[in-house]
Design a protein around this motif. Structure first.
Motif, PDB file in Angstrom:
ATOM      1  N   ILE A  15       0.828  -1.213   0.000  1.00 63.27           N
ATOM      2  CA  ILE A  15       0.000   0.000   0.000  1.00 63.27           C
ATOM      3  C   ILE A  15       0.863   1.265   0.000  1.00 63.27           C
ATOM      4  O   ILE A  15       0.462   2.302  -0.543  1.00 63.27           O
ATOM      5  N   ASP A  16       2.058   1.174   0.553  1.00 59.59           N
ATOM      6  CA  ASP A  16       2.943   2.347   0.553  1.00 59.59           C
ATOM      7  C   ASP A  16       3.429   2.681  -0.855  1.00 59.59           C
ATOM      8  O   ASP A  16       3.690   3.840  -1.169  1.00 59.59           O
ATOM      9  N   HIS A  17       3.569   1.661  -1.685  1.00 58.24           N
ATOM     10  CA  HIS A  17       3.926   1.923  -3.083  1.00 58.24           C
ATOM     11  C   HIS A  17       2.811   2.713  -3.770  1.00 58.24           C
ATOM     12  O   HIS A  17       3.070   3.694  -4.461  1.00 58.24           O
ATOM     13  N   LEU A  18       1.579   2.242  -3.561  1.00 58.11           N
ATOM     14  CA  LEU A  18       0.445   2.908  -4.214  1.00 58.11           C
ATOM     15  C   LEU A  18       0.320   4.371  -3.751  1.00 58.11           C
ATOM     16  O   LEU A  18       0.048   5.266  -4.560  1.00 58.11           O
ATOM     17  N   MET A  19       0.567   4.609  -2.467  1.00 54.42           N
ATOM     18  CA  MET A  19       0.491   5.973  -1.936  1.00 54.42           C
ATOM     19  C   MET A  19       1.428   6.928  -2.660  1.00 54.42           C
ATOM     20  O   MET A  19       1.157   8.116  -2.764  1.00 54.42           O
ATOM     21  N   ARG A  20       2.544   6.384  -3.109  1.00 54.35           N
ATOM     22  CA  ARG A  20       3.580   7.236  -3.701  1.00 54.35           C
ATOM     23  C   ARG A  20       3.436   7.392  -5.206  1.00 54.35           C
ATOM     24  O   ARG A  20       4.183   8.148  -5.825  1.00 54.35           O
ATOM     25  N   GLU A  21       2.487   6.678  -5.817  1.00 56.20           N
ATOM     26  CA  GLU A  21       2.286   6.805  -7.267  1.00 56.20           C
ATOM     27  C   GLU A  21       1.730   8.194  -7.586  1.00 56.20           C
ATOM     28  O   GLU A  21       1.065   8.815  -6.757  1.00 56.20           O
ATOM     29  N   SER A  22       1.981   8.627  -8.815  1.00 54.81           N
ATOM     30  CA  SER A  22       1.403   9.905  -9.197  1.00 54.81           C
ATOM     31  C   SER A  22      -0.114   9.770  -9.207  1.00 54.81           C
ATOM     32  O   SER A  22      -0.668   8.768  -9.692  1.00 54.81           O
ATOM     33  N   ASN A  23      -0.773  10.748  -8.620  1.00 57.41           N
ATOM     34  CA  ASN A  23      -2.223  10.704  -8.448  1.00 57.41           C
ATOM     35  C   ASN A  23      -2.666   9.547  -7.553  1.00 57.41           C
ATOM     36  O   ASN A  23      -3.851   9.188  -7.523  1.00 57.41           O
ATOM     37  N   LYS A  24      -1.701   8.916  -6.875  1.00 54.76           N
ATOM     38  CA  LYS A  24      -1.978   7.783  -5.976  1.00 54.76           C
ATOM     39  C   LYS A  24      -2.778   6.680  -6.669  1.00 54.76           C
ATOM     40  O   LYS A  24      -3.593   5.983  -6.042  1.00 54.76           O
ATOM     41  N   THR A  25      -2.549   6.558  -7.970  1.00 52.75           N
ATOM     42  CA  THR A  25      -3.322   5.617  -8.789  1.00 52.75           C
ATOM     43  C   THR A  25      -2.381   4.724  -9.581  1.00 52.75           C
ATOM     44  O   THR A  25      -1.325   5.162 -10.033  1.00 52.75           O
TER      45      THR A  25
END
Length: 152
Positions: A15-25
């Motif tokens: 989930i921490d990876h997803l948080m850091r994605e652009s637009n969290k997506t």
DNA sequence: GCCAACGTTGGC
DNA sequence: GCCAACGTTGGC
């Protein structure tokens, strides 16, 4: 509106990876199981919510919530010979594999472990605690959803 | 690292 | 269409 549980190994993509994605997506690629493919292609809709479950780690359990922001569409990693998810049998004109896009919604203040889920009288029917269930995405009932939210 | 519980593959 | 062999998942 439907509820889901989506598994991922935190060492690979948590989930921490997803948080850091652009637009969290990000897109949920690499599913190569027909039952799960069918759910993504036919049943998961924009606006659905899903638990982000951490598997193959200590301890396994639910880390937070994501929202489905794009319904099923062809998994393009299947067309890419460089991808580890490449599948030459998936024809772009008749795709075999599908994926959805997910957006980070929240991380629980408190991680809900598989053990806690297993112990909870209201969660005995959850597919995740059933022996032998290895599907990487499973449906969650509204009651189960609400029960876990109360725990978090 | 072990292994039970699956799902997939392919010979027949 | 059966089923043995094989590969994968994922808790422990």
């Amino acid at each position: 509106m439907n509820y889901w549980l989506m598994k991922s190994e935190p060492d690979v993509y948590g989930i921490d990876h997803l948080m850091r994605e652009s637009n969290k997506t990000d897109h949920w690629d690499g599913v190569r199981n027909y039952q799960v493919r069918n759910m993504m292609r036919d049943e998961m809709k924009k606006g659905d919510l899903a638990f982000f479950y951490h598997s193959n780690c200590k301890p396994p359990g639910i880390a937070g919530i994501v929202e489905i922001v794009r319904a099923g569409y062809p998994d393009f990693t299947a067309f890419d010979p460089e991808s580890k998810y490449y599948d030459p049998k998936s024809d772009p004109d008749n795709p075999r594999w599908f994926m959805v896009d997910v957006k980070f919604n929240k991380k629980f203040k408190r991680f809900i472990s598989l053990d806690e889920i297993r112990q909870h009288p209201q969660l005995r029917e959850m597919l995740i605690v059933r022996k032998g269930n290895r599907l990487s995405i499973t449906p969650v009932s509204k009651h189960e959803w609400d029960t876990i939210l109360e725990l978090s």
